[in-house]
Design an enzyme around this catalytic site. Structure first.
Site, PDB file in Angstrom:
ATOM      1  N   GLY A 224       6.535 -23.267  81.504  1.00  0.00           N
ATOM      2  CA  GLY A 224       6.630 -22.119  82.400  1.00  0.00           C
ATOM      3  C   GLY A 224       6.310 -22.487  83.829  1.00  0.00           C
ATOM      4  O   GLY A 224       5.775 -21.677  84.590  1.00  0.00           O
ATOM      5  N   ALA A 225       6.664 -23.710  84.234  1.00  0.00           N
ATOM      6  CA  ALA A 225       6.238 -24.226  85.536  1.00  0.00           C
ATOM      7  C   ALA A 225       7.108 -23.762  86.694  1.00  0.00           C
ATOM      8  O   ALA A 225       6.754 -23.985  87.849  1.00  0.00           O
ATOM      9  CB  ALA A 225       6.217 -25.756  85.496  1.00  0.00           C
TER      10      ALA A 225
ATOM     11  N   TYR B 290       4.911  -8.683  71.808  1.00  0.00           N
ATOM     12  CA  TYR B 290       4.241  -9.592  72.744  1.00  0.00           C
ATOM     13  C   TYR B 290       2.756  -9.687  72.411  1.00  0.00           C
ATOM     14  O   TYR B 290       2.190 -10.789  72.354  1.00  0.00           O
ATOM     15  CB  TYR B 290       4.426  -9.088  74.173  1.00  0.00           C
ATOM     16  CG  TYR B 290       3.686  -9.880  75.218  1.00  0.00           C
ATOM     17  CD1 TYR B 290       4.162 -11.113  75.652  1.00  0.00           C
ATOM     18  CD2 TYR B 290       2.497  -9.403  75.774  1.00  0.00           C
ATOM     19  CE1 TYR B 290       3.478 -11.851  76.610  1.00  0.00           C
ATOM     20  CE2 TYR B 290       1.813 -10.126  76.735  1.00  0.00           C
ATOM     21  CZ  TYR B 290       2.304 -11.343  77.146  1.00  0.00           C
ATOM     22  OH  TYR B 290       1.628 -12.068  78.100  1.00  0.00           O
TER      23      TYR B 290
END
Length: 252
Positions: free
Chosen positions: A12-13, A149
């Protein structure tokens, strides 16, 4: 953990917490492997940090295993795994499609488990390493309109805790960061903007600082902001009271 010279894989960079974490780790001298879906931003971040960009959609079948193998081929080892990538969805569970559920579980739960499965044996064999997980307060308390989630993040919490017990004495540490609301594109992507007045969203850089600090000091668990421990404690000690309050004031 000694970060300077360590090979760190950050998921997730390409935005938000992952972007800010990569910058912070680069400042401390880490060798970075950067993954995310936005190829242009990954390339920009790689230029800024000297990292290796590996664009990947973690929801695609086989993509996570390929990512781990490619990272090992590129760097020879991974000393620090930052499982940060996440994806949300706002709306009632009954309105979700099977594909939406599968994607959320794949990105938020299956991907960090599989990355850890492939990369952890090397850490154990070397007798050193760190696996960091970014979870969510939603996984500790439950959130209306984010059932899948919340469930996936709760699963990550349980996985990390169990793994920590297994790895006792191995030299490999497991850390968890539990953030609240963070000022990123997460809410836009989940299909509904954050509309509450309180709590105010935190800057991603502040959350990244807490994450890196937890890695360096080898903390088992951190909350950002720290007061988030309170609702978790109330839910554990007085669940009926917690649910009454959450139903009255809202949990989303």
């Amino acid at each position: 953990m000694r970060v300077r010279g360590a090979v760190a894989l950050v998921t997730g960079a390409s935005s938000g917490i992952g972007w800010a974490t990569a910058l912070r780790l680069a400042e401390l001298g880490a060798r970075l492997i950067l993954t995310g879906r936005d190829t242009e931003r990954l390339a920009m971040l790689a230029t800024m940090t000297g990292g290796t960009p590996l664009a990947t959609d973690l929801s695609e079948p086989g993509a996570v295993t390929r990512l781990a193998r490619t990272a090992l081929d590129a760097a020879g080892r991974v000393d620090l795994l930052v499982n940060n990538a996440g994806e949300g969805h706002a709306g009632r569970f009954t309105a979700m499609s099977a594909d939406q559920v599968a994607r959320l579980v794949a990105v938020n739960l299956s991907a960090p488990i599989e990355l850890t499965r492939v990369l952890l044996p090397g850490m154990v064999s070397r007798g050193t390493g760190h696996v960091a997980f970014v979870t969510s307060i939603a996984g500790r308390t439950g959130v209306a309109g984010e059932a899948v989630y919340s469930a996936a993040k709760a699963g990550v919490d349980a996985f990390a805790e169990s793994l920590r017990f297994e790895l006792a004495g191995s030299g490999v540490r497991v850390g968890v960061l539990v953030p609240g609301v963070v000022r990123t594109a997460f809410f836009d992507r989940r299909g509904a903007a954050y509309q509450r007045q309180r709590p105010r969203p935190l800057p991603a850089a502040r959350v990244a600082d807490a994450l890196v600090r937890g890695i360096v000091t080898e903390r088992d668990e951190s909350f950002t902001p720290s007061w988030l421990r309170l609702p978790v404690a109330v839910r554990a000690l007085a669940p009926t009271t917690y649910r009454r309050l959450a139903g009255r004031f809202g949990s989303s």
